[in-house]
Motif scaffolding. Sequence first.
Motif, PDB file in Angstrom:
ATOM      1  N   TRP A   1     -23.001  28.169  16.630  1.00  0.00           N
ATOM      2  CA  TRP A   1     -23.596  27.375  15.558  1.00  0.00           C
ATOM      3  C   TRP A   1     -24.737  28.135  14.888  1.00  0.00           C
ATOM      4  O   TRP A   1     -24.997  27.954  13.697  1.00  0.00           O
ATOM      5  CB  TRP A   1     -24.080  26.034  16.107  1.00  0.00           C
ATOM      6  CG  TRP A   1     -22.950  25.229  16.656  1.00  0.00           C
ATOM      7  CD1 TRP A   1     -22.634  25.035  17.970  1.00  0.00           C
ATOM      8  CD2 TRP A   1     -21.933  24.549  15.910  1.00  0.00           C
ATOM      9  NE1 TRP A   1     -21.496  24.275  18.089  1.00  0.00           N
ATOM     10  CE2 TRP A   1     -21.043  23.958  16.841  1.00  0.00           C
ATOM     11  CE3 TRP A   1     -21.690  24.375  14.549  1.00  0.00           C
ATOM     12  CZ2 TRP A   1     -19.941  23.210  16.455  1.00  0.00           C
ATOM     13  CZ3 TRP A   1     -20.599  23.633  14.153  1.00  0.00           C
ATOM     14  CH2 TRP A   1     -19.733  23.059  15.095  1.00  0.00           C
ATOM     15  N   VAL A   2     -25.399  29.000  15.641  1.00  0.00           N
ATOM     16  CA  VAL A   2     -26.387  29.888  15.036  1.00  0.00           C
ATOM     17  C   VAL A   2     -25.695  30.860  14.087  1.00  0.00           C
ATOM     18  O   VAL A   2     -26.159  31.086  12.964  1.00  0.00           O
ATOM     19  CB  VAL A   2     -27.161  30.668  16.127  1.00  0.00           C
ATOM     20  CG1 VAL A   2     -28.109  31.686  15.495  1.00  0.00           C
ATOM     21  CG2 VAL A   2     -27.926  29.704  17.031  1.00  0.00           C
ATOM     22  N   VAL A   3     -24.569  31.422  14.533  1.00  0.00           N
ATOM     23  CA  VAL A   3     -23.794  32.332  13.681  1.00  0.00           C
ATOM     24  C   VAL A   3     -23.358  31.619  12.405  1.00  0.00           C
ATOM     25  O   VAL A   3     -23.451  32.175  11.297  1.00  0.00           O
ATOM     26  CB  VAL A   3     -22.571  32.871  14.445  1.00  0.00           C
ATOM     27  CG1 VAL A   3     -21.624  33.619  13.512  1.00  0.00           C
ATOM     28  CG2 VAL A   3     -23.015  33.784  15.586  1.00  0.00           C
TER      29      VAL A   3
ATOM     30  N   LYS B   1     -15.007  36.041   8.035  1.00  0.00           N
ATOM     31  CA  LYS B   1     -14.457  36.618   9.262  1.00  0.00           C
ATOM     32  C   LYS B   1     -15.365  36.362  10.446  1.00  0.00           C
ATOM     33  O   LYS B   1     -14.905  36.093  11.565  1.00  0.00           O
ATOM     34  CB  LYS B   1     -14.249  38.119   9.094  1.00  0.00           C
ATOM     35  CG  LYS B   1     -13.499  38.737  10.279  1.00  0.00           C
ATOM     36  CD  LYS B   1     -13.322  40.216  10.148  1.00  0.00           C
ATOM     37  CE  LYS B   1     -12.545  40.700  11.383  1.00  0.00           C
ATOM     38  NZ  LYS B   1     -13.096  41.906  11.956  1.00  0.00           N
ATOM     39  N   SER B   2     -16.664  36.435  10.257  1.00  0.00           N
ATOM     40  CA  SER B   2     -17.598  36.208  11.368  1.00  0.00           C
ATOM     41  C   SER B   2     -17.468  34.788  11.911  1.00  0.00           C
ATOM     42  O   SER B   2     -17.489  34.573  13.125  1.00  0.00           O
ATOM     43  CB  SER B   2     -19.030  36.491  10.912  1.00  0.00           C
ATOM     44  OG  SER B   2     -19.448  35.547   9.942  1.00  0.00           O
ATOM     45  N   VAL B   3     -17.297  33.809  11.022  1.00  0.00           N
ATOM     46  CA  VAL B   3     -17.143  32.429  11.463  1.00  0.00           C
ATOM     47  C   VAL B   3     -15.776  32.219  12.113  1.00  0.00           C
ATOM     48  O   VAL B   3     -15.652  31.563  13.154  1.00  0.00           O
ATOM     49  CB  VAL B   3     -17.345  31.467  10.280  1.00  0.00           C
ATOM     50  CG1 VAL B   3     -16.977  30.039  10.660  1.00  0.00           C
ATOM     51  CG2 VAL B   3     -18.786  31.524   9.795  1.00  0.00           C
ATOM     52  N   ALA B   4     -14.717  32.787  11.520  1.00  0.00           N
ATOM     53  CA  ALA B   4     -13.373  32.626  12.069  1.00  0.00           C
ATOM     54  C   ALA B   4     -13.274  33.196  13.477  1.00  0.00           C
ATOM     55  O   ALA B   4     -12.538  32.679  14.324  1.00  0.00           O
ATOM     56  CB  ALA B   4     -12.351  33.304  11.157  1.00  0.00           C
ATOM     57  N   SER B   5     -14.031  34.255  13.773  1.00  0.00           N
ATOM     58  CA  SER B   5     -13.958  34.886  15.084  1.00  0.00           C
ATOM     59  C   SER B   5     -14.681  34.078  16.160  1.00  0.00           C
ATOM     60  O   SER B   5     -14.403  34.230  17.348  1.00  0.00           O
ATOM     61  CB  SER B   5     -14.524  36.306  15.023  1.00  0.00           C
ATOM     62  OG  SER B   5     -15.915  36.287  14.711  1.00  0.00           O
ATOM     63  N   TRP B   6     -15.592  33.200  15.777  1.00  0.00           N
ATOM     64  CA  TRP B   6     -16.364  32.417  16.746  1.00  0.00           C
ATOM     65  C   TRP B   6     -15.780  31.033  17.007  1.00  0.00           C
ATOM     66  O   TRP B   6     -16.087  30.409  18.012  1.00  0.00           O
ATOM     67  CB  TRP B   6     -17.809  32.265  16.270  1.00  0.00           C
ATOM     68  CG  TRP B   6     -18.700  33.403  16.674  1.00  0.00           C
ATOM     69  CD1 TRP B   6     -18.925  34.560  16.006  1.00  0.00           C
ATOM     70  CD2 TRP B   6     -19.511  33.487  17.849  1.00  0.00           C
ATOM     71  NE1 TRP B   6     -19.804  35.365  16.670  1.00  0.00           N
ATOM     72  CE2 TRP B   6     -20.195  34.729  17.821  1.00  0.00           C
ATOM     73  CE3 TRP B   6     -19.736  32.641  18.937  1.00  0.00           C
ATOM     74  CZ2 TRP B   6     -21.068  35.140  18.825  1.00  0.00           C
ATOM     75  CZ3 TRP B   6     -20.621  33.042  19.938  1.00  0.00           C
ATOM     76  CH2 TRP B   6     -21.262  34.278  19.876  1.00  0.00           C
TER      77      TRP B   6
ATOM     78  N   MET C   1     -15.513  26.605   8.654  1.00  0.00           N
ATOM     79  CA  MET C   1     -15.297  27.329   7.401  1.00  0.00           C
ATOM     80  C   MET C   1     -15.828  26.527   6.213  1.00  0.00           C
ATOM     81  O   MET C   1     -16.378  27.085   5.264  1.00  0.00           O
ATOM     82  CB  MET C   1     -13.805  27.626   7.201  1.00  0.00           C
ATOM     83  CG  MET C   1     -13.293  28.769   8.035  1.00  0.00           C
ATOM     84  SD  MET C   1     -13.957  30.348   7.486  1.00  0.00           S
ATOM     85  CE  MET C   1     -12.814  31.459   8.276  1.00  0.00           C
ATOM     86  N   GLY C   2     -15.648  25.218   6.277  1.00  0.00           N
ATOM     87  CA  GLY C   2     -16.154  24.383   5.195  1.00  0.00           C
ATOM     88  C   GLY C   2     -17.663  24.453   5.076  1.00  0.00           C
ATOM     89  O   GLY C   2     -18.220  24.563   3.983  1.00  0.00           O
ATOM     90  N   ILE C   3     -18.353  24.389   6.234  1.00  0.00           N
ATOM     91  CA  ILE C   3     -19.807  24.507   6.218  1.00  0.00           C
ATOM     92  C   ILE C   3     -20.230  25.866   5.703  1.00  0.00           C
ATOM     93  O   ILE C   3     -21.127  25.993   4.867  1.00  0.00           O
ATOM     94  CB  ILE C   3     -20.372  24.266   7.631  1.00  0.00           C
ATOM     95  CG1 ILE C   3     -20.113  22.812   8.058  1.00  0.00           C
ATOM     96  CG2 ILE C   3     -21.867  24.577   7.675  1.00  0.00           C
ATOM     97  CD1 ILE C   3     -20.467  22.525   9.498  1.00  0.00           C
ATOM     98  N   ARG C   4     -19.565  26.926   6.203  1.00  0.00           N
ATOM     99  CA  ARG C   4     -19.918  28.278   5.778  1.00  0.00           C
ATOM    100  C   ARG C   4     -19.659  28.490   4.290  1.00  0.00           C
ATOM    101  O   ARG C   4     -20.466  29.042   3.565  1.00  0.00           O
ATOM    102  CB  ARG C   4     -19.136  29.294   6.611  1.00  0.00           C
ATOM    103  CG  ARG C   4     -19.463  30.759   6.270  1.00  0.00           C
ATOM    104  CD  ARG C   4     -18.321  31.337   5.432  1.00  0.00           C
ATOM    105  NE  ARG C   4     -18.567  32.724   5.111  1.00  0.00           N
ATOM    106  CZ  ARG C   4     -19.108  33.141   3.991  1.00  0.00           C
ATOM    107  NH1 ARG C   4     -19.498  32.275   3.090  1.00  0.00           N
ATOM    108  NH2 ARG C   4     -19.267  34.413   3.757  1.00  0.00           N
TER     109      ARG C   4
END
Length: 427
Positions: A15-17, A127-132, A142-145
């Motif tokens: 969630w930090v990421v 990509k950073s979010v998808a990997s976590w 993804m929506g939040i990001r």
Amino acid sequence: MRGGEPARRTWRYRWVVLGVATFTQAASGFFVQGIGAMGVHLQRDLSLNTAQLGLLLSAAQLVPLAGLLVAGELLDRYDERWVVGAGACVVAVSLGAGSLASGYVSLLLVLLVVGAGYSTVQPGGSKSVASWFDASQRGLAMGIRQAGLPLGGVLAAAVLPVLAAALGWRVTLVAGALVALLGAVTFVCLYRRPPAQSPARDSAPRDSPSRDSAPHDPEPRVSLTSWFGARLRMLREPSMTKIIWSGMSLVSVHSGIGVLTVLYLHEVTAVEAGPAALVLVATQGAGVAGRVCLAAWSDRGGSGRYVCVLACMVAVIAGMSALMTPLGRSPAAACLLFVWLGFFGIGWYGPWVAYLAESAPRGRTGFALGLAMAVNQVAVVLAPPALGLLRDLTGSFVPAWGLLSVITAVALTVTARGGRRSRRPVA
């Protein structure tokens, strides 16, 4: 117990990421997202017509046509921390230099460089979010990001017109540079890859031998033509076809909202420039809510993520059509219609990019994101000046809304078939 606590800390860190990636996205796109809100001021100070104003938006999106492909390949080979951080720094430095621009042409050149830096931020953050996050929460994450872009637009639409009116347009570039620099520093300092993921493993193709199984085998030499052709074959996949058609139509709508909302309200409904900019703030805010809510819906909807994208296209066509009726000339009704268009015409990106990440070949997520976003850039580059020129030539906004409605209707017709089978489990 001891083994469980580190795992829980790692789980919480995603969630930090997510927060870091969202903030960096908002910070890097802050200035460009505010160009439309400053439209009245820029037209006055630089003596611009609507097409020239639209070209400013296009200048920032031109280099990513190729830059997103390069960024996608870099992201499959290197740590996102440095790829995204370097790109955000380029945005900051170029905007800072842009405050010294002598006029319109110089500002165009500065925005070209801004686009080069931004090329890494969009696919890198995705990509950073998808990997976590796994598939059960990836849509929401993804929506939040992806809400970072309209979130930056909300802040820019609220702040930059005030700065431009009080201190001039050059000060707005300095503000954009400082915000982008803060985003770069935040990402570099706080982002890290998931514990099970290493750059070498992530960048290896799915069918390639591991380093352990063949430590001494040299990598086969592949010609540039073969390398590029192998990656472009992704465009033939049915899922990628839906991604491209829907993405190009809806990103054109997003561009049209950004460049025309304030001008339309000011010229057609006689709303003053300040209140019109606040309506754009509300529209971007609706887009933030849309990216989160629609992506969360795609996580829980049994019919698949792409059905959510189809619903957005239907809603956009309805909203654009209403703007072309007498209802669109009422200040109150027009404001509500733009908020509606913000929710669906900006919010579509959350479920769309989640569907894209899940459809990518294993080990090629970065390039797939870069490829689809690069194709989108064709529309992002062409739409603002084309819509502005259409407005200048006809003296009306109706042809612009009509063109966007037709493009979206064509994409809806082409991609609706098979939408219910679009969701695919992720290994």
